[in-house]
Design a protein around this motif. Structure first.
Motif, PDB file in Angstrom:
ATOM      1  N   ARG A 130       1.038  -1.407  -0.198  1.00  0.00           N
ATOM      2  CA  ARG A 130       0.276  -0.204   0.291  1.00  0.00           C
ATOM      3  C   ARG A 130       0.693   1.052   0.021  1.00  0.00           C
ATOM      4  N   LYS A 131       0.333   2.117   0.077  1.00  0.00           N
ATOM      5  CA  LYS A 131       0.627   3.573  -0.052  1.00  0.00           C
ATOM      6  C   LYS A 131       0.876   4.191   1.137  1.00  0.00           C
ATOM      7  N   VAL A 132       1.985   4.813   1.528  1.00  0.00           N
ATOM      8  CA  VAL A 132       1.676   5.413   3.106  1.00  0.00           C
ATOM      9  C   VAL A 132       2.810   6.614   3.196  1.00  0.00           C
ATOM     10  N   LEU A 133       1.863   7.732   3.538  1.00  0.00           N
ATOM     11  CA  LEU A 133       2.731   8.807   3.792  1.00  0.00           C
ATOM     12  C   LEU A 133       3.166   9.143   5.030  1.00  0.00           C
ATOM     13  N   LEU A 134       3.938   9.423   5.554  1.00  0.00           N
ATOM     14  CA  LEU A 134       4.771   9.907   6.462  1.00  0.00           C
ATOM     15  C   LEU A 134       5.099  10.872   6.676  1.00  0.00           C
ATOM     16  N   GLU A 156      -1.588  16.352  -2.913  1.00  0.00           N
ATOM     17  CA  GLU A 156      -1.324  15.529  -3.668  1.00  0.00           C
ATOM     18  C   GLU A 156      -1.169  14.062  -3.307  1.00  0.00           C
ATOM     19  N   LYS A 157      -0.156  14.724  -1.932  1.00  0.00           N
ATOM     20  CA  LYS A 157       0.579  13.108  -1.035  1.00  0.00           C
ATOM     21  C   LYS A 157      -0.711  12.762  -0.168  1.00  0.00           C
ATOM     22  N   VAL A 158      -1.641  13.685   0.089  1.00  0.00           N
ATOM     23  CA  VAL A 158      -2.422  12.815   1.068  1.00  0.00           C
ATOM     24  C   VAL A 158      -3.686  12.458   0.677  1.00  0.00           C
ATOM     25  N   ARG A 159      -3.752  12.655  -0.910  1.00  0.00           N
ATOM     26  CA  ARG A 159      -5.197  11.598  -2.129  1.00  0.00           C
ATOM     27  C   ARG A 159      -4.537  10.443  -2.176  1.00  0.00           C
ATOM     28  N   TRP A 160      -2.989  10.823  -2.675  1.00  0.00           N
ATOM     29  CA  TRP A 160      -2.380   9.228  -2.987  1.00  0.00           C
ATOM     30  C   TRP A 160      -2.422   8.206  -1.915  1.00  0.00           C
ATOM     31  N   ALA A 161      -2.260   8.733  -0.562  1.00  0.00           N
ATOM     32  CA  ALA A 161      -1.427   7.512   0.260  1.00  0.00           C
ATOM     33  C   ALA A 161      -2.922   7.022   0.976  1.00  0.00           C
ATOM     34  N   ASP A 162      -2.890   5.634   1.295  1.00  0.00           N
ATOM     35  CA  ASP A 162      -3.889   4.799   1.979  1.00  0.00           C
ATOM     36  C   ASP A 162      -3.702   5.334   2.911  1.00  0.00           C
ATOM     37  N   ALA A 163      -2.320   5.248   3.576  1.00  0.00           N
ATOM     38  CA  ALA A 163      -2.564   6.004   5.341  1.00  0.00           C
ATOM     39  C   ALA A 163      -1.202   6.894   5.251  1.00  0.00           C
TER      40      ALA A 163
END
Lengths: 265, 265
Positions: free
Chosen positions: B10-14, B95-102
């Motif tokens: 999955r895609k995770v933004l830290l 864009e990062k928030v939209r991209w992220a699954d978490a």
């Protein structure tokens, strides 16, 4: 118990945070300053946007830190406080807080907290050695760092008031502001009053603004005479040595944050 | 119900916020990124101090605003969002928030909230039209702006854990973080997990750091499978039209913030 009347002139610091000088926040701040001065109080104002207040704690706050030294924020801010090495902007705000008998904050609630510029005022001004530290006991009134100062949070919020009422979905405004009211003001020995709030603030009709000013005036008149929120003190015998509320101490019907408040008379 | 297993990439933004690159926060952030990547997830990092993130909402955020025009923050951020006129830094984070699954947040608790630089990330990124607005219902899961994204707040605090326990004087860490957990994440349809916290963080012994990493790893492994905090939804029939909890809906023994959480199974 506060035995002085509201007519005794006192020193009030007004801290305000909004980027627009023609905002509702700015209008309410100007109203508060005028009203307090008309009552004979001495008023100083920290208008954080006008001051271009630096919001972010970083290495520039500690110019004496060696270039390769690790920045441990609490330790370094404590050393800088003790040794008189805080930056001039922070030192000036600490002097205002020490000077004040009361602090009034005027700000819009953004994402259920203060705007970042005001959060950064708390982060940078309330250093170790100033707001807490050796010899200072948190939540203990006179034994804390900044005892006796009255605090009034005056906020505006876009949402309707029912959503911030006791059963409102956002949580009561008291609970939403608990991290400041209890975690910062009561922690440092100050005496927070119930917050004052203007709701529906994104499109406030003129007549509601006039009503809001009347209500705000009454709260400002009670700044030194209204009963503060009766938070339990750490020194009051309600907590164990691990800072947990003793079993059975809370009032019936309280559970999460409200159990740290004593019942009102 | 989430039916994917933890092993599905999955895609995770830290998002991380500490001024010192050798801090405990930085160590935990690096650990989290490594751990998530080792599990096959794609990870992007917003290191707010390294990015020199602008914390403060001001007129510079709206360069198209006419020189003498009044800045109404919510209205103007909504227009800028709708018309694609947000500043590049804000647009990139959206864009990062939209991209992220978490989204995993790693930060020190300063005065019972996020550091100002992170508060400013929330203030500036979660604009009207992006996080809320016409056609988007708050606290309503799929009908909200950013549905389904898992959120894990991973925080460090100087105080001992007992002071942040259920009966702790600071309030439980869940209640202290309620303005973010509920007011921002649940509000926008995200799915916040219970926060993860490392206490005593100002002088953490090495063995406690090793324990903390093990505990953190378990929480990261459950990012997509642990049960989110079961906040009541506005769309779930528990609230009236004024957004107040209906009488008698709450679980016995709950009162202030915790009545907005359903009992766990």
């Amino acid at each position: 118990m506060n035995t002085r009347t509201q007519n005794t002139p006192r020193k009030v610091l007004l801290v305000t945070a909004h980027p627009e000088s023609r905002s509702l926040t700015a209008s309410l701040s100007a109203f508060a300053a005028d009203h307090l001065r008309a009552a004979g109080h001495e008023v100083r104002v920290s208008d954080l946007y006008a001051m271009k207040w630096k919001a972010t704690v970083d290495a520039d706050d500690f110019p004496d830190l060696a270039g390769d030294e690790r920045l441990a924020v609490m330790a370094e801010s404590g050393r800088a406080t003790e040794e008189g090495r805080l930056t001039a902007d922070v030192a000036a705000e600490q002097e205002k807080v020490r000077w004040a008998d009361a602090i009034v904050f005027q700000f819009p609630v953004w994402w259920f907290g203060p705007p970042a510029i005001l959060k950064g005022w708390f982060d940078r001004v309330f250093t170790a050695g100033f707001a807490y530290g050796p010899g200072l006991v948190p939540y203990s009134g006179a034994a804390s760092a900044l005892p006796g100062r009255r605090v009034l949070l005056s906020v505006t919020a876009g949402a309707r008031g029912t959503a911030f009422s006791d059963r409102g979905i956002h949580g009561s405004i008291a609970d939403v502001l608990h991290p400041l009211q209890h975690g910062l003001f009561a922690f440092t020995g100050m005496e927070p009053l119930d917050p004052f709030a203007v709701y529906g603030a994104n499109a406030l009709p003129v007549e509601h603004f006039e009503e809001a000013k009347l209500a705000y005036a009454a709260r400002l008149d009670g700044l030194f005479t209204d009963e503060p929120v009766p938070y339990r003190l750490l020194s009051g015998g309600d907590y164990d040595h691990d800072m947990r509320l003793l079993p059975g101490v809370e009032d019936p019907g309280t559970s999460s944050l409200d159990r740290h408040v004593r019942a009102r008379g």
